[in-house]
Design a protein around this motif. Structure first.
Motif, PDB file in Angstrom:
ATOM      1  N   TYR A  32       4.327   4.370   9.748  1.00 29.77           N
ATOM      2  CA  TYR A  32       3.436   5.374   9.194  1.00 29.77           C
ATOM      3  C   TYR A  32       2.672   6.095  10.142  1.00 29.77           C
ATOM      4  O   TYR A  32       2.389   5.833  11.183  1.00 29.77           O
ATOM      5  N   HIS A  59       1.778   6.412   1.578  1.00 27.85           N
ATOM      6  CA  HIS A  59       1.043   5.287   1.192  1.00 27.85           C
ATOM      7  C   HIS A  59       1.681   4.021   1.285  1.00 27.85           C
ATOM      8  O   HIS A  59       2.865   4.181   1.430  1.00 27.85           O
ATOM      9  N   TRP A  60       0.985   3.075   1.615  1.00 30.01           N
ATOM     10  CA  TRP A  60       1.462   1.926   1.601  1.00 30.01           C
ATOM     11  C   TRP A  60       1.329   1.398   0.108  1.00 30.01           C
ATOM     12  O   TRP A  60       0.948   1.627  -0.514  1.00 30.01           O
ATOM     13  N   SER A  61       2.125   0.015   0.030  1.00 25.41           N
ATOM     14  CA  SER A  61       2.125  -0.723  -1.081  1.00 25.41           C
ATOM     15  C   SER A  61       2.111  -2.142  -1.071  1.00 25.41           C
ATOM     16  O   SER A  61       3.090  -2.624  -0.064  1.00 25.41           O
ATOM     17  N   TYR A  62       1.483  -2.994  -1.594  1.00 20.19           N
ATOM     18  CA  TYR A  62       1.210  -4.338  -1.260  1.00 20.19           C
ATOM     19  C   TYR A  62       0.587  -4.848  -2.493  1.00 20.19           C
ATOM     20  O   TYR A  62      -0.423  -4.569  -3.045  1.00 20.19           O
ATOM     21  N   HIS A  80      -0.565  -2.904  -5.371  1.00 22.70           N
ATOM     22  CA  HIS A  80      -1.580  -1.983  -4.913  1.00 22.70           C
ATOM     23  C   HIS A  80      -0.890  -1.174  -4.251  1.00 22.70           C
ATOM     24  O   HIS A  80       0.108  -1.257  -3.557  1.00 22.70           O
ATOM     25  N   ARG A  81      -1.449   0.198  -4.000  1.00 22.70           N
ATOM     26  CA  ARG A  81      -0.917   1.298  -3.430  1.00 22.70           C
ATOM     27  C   ARG A  81      -1.857   2.088  -2.736  1.00 22.70           C
ATOM     28  O   ARG A  81      -3.247   2.411  -3.304  1.00 22.70           O
ATOM     29  N   ASP A 112      -3.758   4.468   0.944  1.00 26.25           N
ATOM     30  CA  ASP A 112      -3.665   5.230   2.279  1.00 26.25           C
ATOM     31  C   ASP A 112      -4.495   4.901   3.291  1.00 26.25           C
ATOM     32  O   ASP A 112      -4.575   5.316   4.514  1.00 26.25           O
TER      33      ASP A 112
END
Length: 87
Positions: free
Chosen positions: A3, A19-22, A25-26, A28
């Protein structure tokens, strides 16, 4: 996945792309797990923000070992050049 750090917000928080995703949830915004720095207006806030800016802003980082989502921020370990920050 790597990133790009777009902007350091404070001494432990920064904005990334993409953007991250975990866990469904998503976002930045990332918060480095295991550290706590002075908040806006507290003594040391500007200094810790500048230190993190010099270390990671405009660089590629790898986000590992997600801990949680806190205030819409991914709390996780942050790795730069294969080395964990603030271990």
């Amino acid at each position: 996945m790597d990133y790009k750090v777009l902007k350091v917000i404070d001494g432990e928080t920064f904005k990334v792309y993409p953007h991250w995703s975990y866990n469904g949830h998503r976002g930045d915004i990332v918060c480095v797990a295991g550290i706590e720095t002075p908040s806006f207006g507290e003594d040391g806030h500007l200094e810790t923000t500048e230190i993190l800016r010099q270390i990671i802003e405009d660089r590629l980082v790898r986000l590992t070992n997600p801990v949680s989502i806190h205030f819409d921020r991914l709390v996780c370990d942050v790795n730069l050049n294969g080395h964990k920050l603030f271990s």
